[in-house]
Structures are given as structure tokens and as C-alpha cells.
Design a protein around this motif. Structure first.
Motif, PDB file in Angstrom:
ATOM      1  N   ALA A   1     -80.120 -58.064  -4.326  1.00 41.86           N
ATOM      2  CA  ALA A   1     -80.747 -59.385  -4.308  1.00 41.86           C
ATOM      3  C   ALA A   1     -79.918 -60.300  -5.201  1.00 41.86           C
ATOM      4  N   ARG A   2     -79.808 -61.558  -4.791  1.00 40.22           N
ATOM      5  CA  ARG A   2     -79.063 -62.539  -5.592  1.00 40.22           C
ATOM      6  C   ARG A   2     -79.844 -63.838  -5.551  1.00 40.22           C
ATOM      7  N   HIS A   3     -80.363 -64.249  -6.683  1.00 40.65           N
ATOM      8  CA  HIS A   3     -81.313 -65.358  -6.780  1.00 40.65           C
ATOM      9  C   HIS A   3     -80.588 -66.699  -6.907  1.00 40.65           C
ATOM     10  N   GLY A   4     -79.639 -66.949  -5.990  1.00 41.59           N
ATOM     11  CA  GLY A   4     -78.883 -68.195  -6.019  1.00 41.59           C
ATOM     12  C   GLY A   4     -77.393 -67.919  -5.948  1.00 41.59           C
ATOM     13  N   PRO A   5     -76.559 -68.948  -6.147  1.00 40.33           N
ATOM     14  CA  PRO A   5     -75.106 -68.770  -6.076  1.00 40.33           C
ATOM     15  C   PRO A   5     -74.596 -67.802  -7.135  1.00 40.33           C
ATOM     16  N   THR A   6     -73.495 -67.127  -6.819  1.00 37.02           N
ATOM     17  CA  THR A   6     -72.922 -66.134  -7.738  1.00 37.02           C
ATOM     18  C   THR A   6     -72.633 -66.731  -9.100  1.00 37.02           C
ATOM     19  N   LEU A   7     -72.093 -67.944  -9.133  1.00 43.05           N
ATOM     20  CA  LEU A   7     -71.704 -68.560 -10.406  1.00 43.05           C
ATOM     21  C   LEU A   7     -72.891 -68.826 -11.319  1.00 43.05           C
TER      22      LEU A   7
END
Length: 259
Positions: free
Chosen positions: A126-132
Motif C-alpha cells: 500500500a502507498r498512501h500517496g506519491p512516493t516522494l
């Protein structure tokens, strides 16, 4: 499996004698909560079932502990009463409860009980938004819940995530019975067009890859930071391929549904 929609991301799943509560949020509506980088959101809907009417909970799955729309004050107060709490490794350190299991993506914990089949819970990408923005947004995981010894996933919970390659790869590789997918298209005024969860169209695209037996949308209403919201999810489902439309079930608030 029996699912009860409580509100926001909070769903009670019951199967094989286990009672599993996902992302407990039980505060009343009306309060504004601060998130990262000066963003905030108002809770607009309360829980369909009060916390004190739920009964005993064997497992609480907390996709992340640091945002109030996934773990609010009343939900946090429930954690000590659960048999097990499963969350991120960093979240387990912050919660500091003896019965908490912290997982990194790909790790699995086995939960056993004398009177029911054991469960294996694996943290999925899961990724809660852009990688940066990950250092600001923090760690999030999804959950693949299996009966011990089985390859088929009885219950998959996406957690708060945007589409990304690791998520699509995991979706393509899993054989899923029931999927709970968070949508709603979270955005904030301060962050402009940047999204922090899937829109309805993105959720439908993921379900097309995942192909679960049953799919349920969650976490698309009840907060002011949703920009796609329930209508966006429903519109995307209406426009989806028939194979996806036939899998989606809409849960009424507070009413147990057998799947």
C-alpha cells in the motif's frame, strides 16, 4: 463470511469463528482532525454501530495508526480489548501494546485459537500517496487473511493506497474470496491535485486485475477530504465491465450481510 459496514474504513468481518475489525473509527462526527503537513479533515458521519455494542473482537487490523480517519480516539481506546492487533512495524512501536504484531510488506503472522482454524495474515503493498511524500505520509499496509495452510485469500483489505506497480502485481498474484477496497479519492486543498487514495475508477481497474469472488467498497464517505466520494465509486462501478459489476456488493450501514 459476514460483513458489517460500520462507517469510513471500519468493517466487521466474521468467519470461521473469528471476529475481525478493520481500522476501528468510532468517534462522533463534527470534529476536525489534523493530518500531516498542515492538512486536516472533518468527520461528517458517525459509526453505524457504537463500539460498546460490537461485542468481543479477536483481531483488529490497523492499516496505519497515525491518521484519525483510520484509527480515531475511540477506536484507539478499543485496541487493548482485542485478542490481537495487526499493523505496520512502525505502528506497532508507537502503539506499544503487548498483543500487537507489526508487519512490513510481505511479512506474515500466524494467529491461533483452540476452538477455530488458525489464520495467517500477510501485509500487502500500500502507498498512501506519491512516493516522494512517503516520509511525510508514513507507512501503510493492506492485509491478506488466509486460513492457515491455504493459498486462497479469504479476505483482502487494500488499506489506504493509490495505484502503483507493486499493488497491481500483488493483485494479479492473489486468489481472493472477498476484497474490501478503499476508494474515495482523498485530496486536500494544500496539496492541490495530488491524491492519497484511489478514485472509484482506479478501484474498478484494480478489481479487474484482482477478480475476487466478491468486492466491497469502503472508506469513500464520512469525511470532508473525499473528492470522488460515494457517487464517484458508484459511477465507476456502473461503467465497469460486467465481470467487475457482478462482483461488487454494497453494504448497508450497520446491517450484517452474509456473502
Amino acid at each position: 463470511m459476514r460483513l458489517t459496514r460500520i462507517g469510513g474504513p471500519t468493517v466487521l468481518a466474521e468467519f470461521d469463528g473469528w471476529r475481525v475489525l478493520i481500522d476501528p473509527t468510532f468517534d462522533p462526527p463534527g470534529r476536525r482532525y489534523a493530518f500531516a503537513a498542515s492538512t486536516s479533515s472533518v468527520k461528517t458521519l458517525g459509526p453505524a454501530i457504537p463500539a460498546d455494542e460490537l461485542g468481543p473482537i479477536d483481531v483488529m487490523l490497523v492499516s496505519h495508526d497515525h491518521h484519525a480517519d483510520n484509527l480515531d480516539d475511540a477506536g484507539r481506546a478499543m485496541l487493548p480489548s482485542a485478542g490481537h492487533v495487526v499493523t505496520t512495524t512502525s505502528g506497532a512501536r508507537r502503539l506499544a501494546l503487548p498483543h500487537t504484531h507489526g508487519l512490513d510488506i510481505g511479512q506474515t503472522v500466524r494467529l491461533e485459537a483452540d476452538d477455530r482454524p488458525a489464520l495467517e495474515i500477510t501485509a500487502t503493498p500500500a502507498r498512501h500517496g506519491p512516493t516522494l511524500l512517503k516520509p511525510i505520509v508514513g507507512d501503510v499496509i493492506g492485509f491478506a487473511v488466509r486460513r492457515a495452510g491455504e493459498s486462497r485469500v479469504a479476505l483482502w483489505v487494500s488499506g489506504d493506497t493509490v495505484p502503483h506497480p507493486a499493488l497491481r502485481t500483488a493483485a494479479a498474484e492473489m486468489d481472493v474470496d472477498v476484497a474490501i477496497v478503499n476508494a474515495g479519492g482523498v485530496r486536500f486543498g494544500l496539496t492541490g491535485p495530488v491524491r492519497f487514495t484511489m478514485t472509484g475508477a482506479e478501484a474498478v481497474s484494480l478489481l479487474d486485475v484482482l477478480a475476487p469472488r466478491v468486492a466491497v467498497a469502503a472508506h469513500y464517505d464520512g469525511w470532508s477530504h473525499f473528492r470522488d466520494g460515494e457517487e464517484g465509486v458508484r459511477a465507476a462501478v456502473r461503467a465497469a465491465p460486467q465481470a467487475v459489476r457482478e462482483r461488487v456488493r454494497w453494504l448497508p450501514d450497520g446491517v450484517p450481510v452474509d456473502l
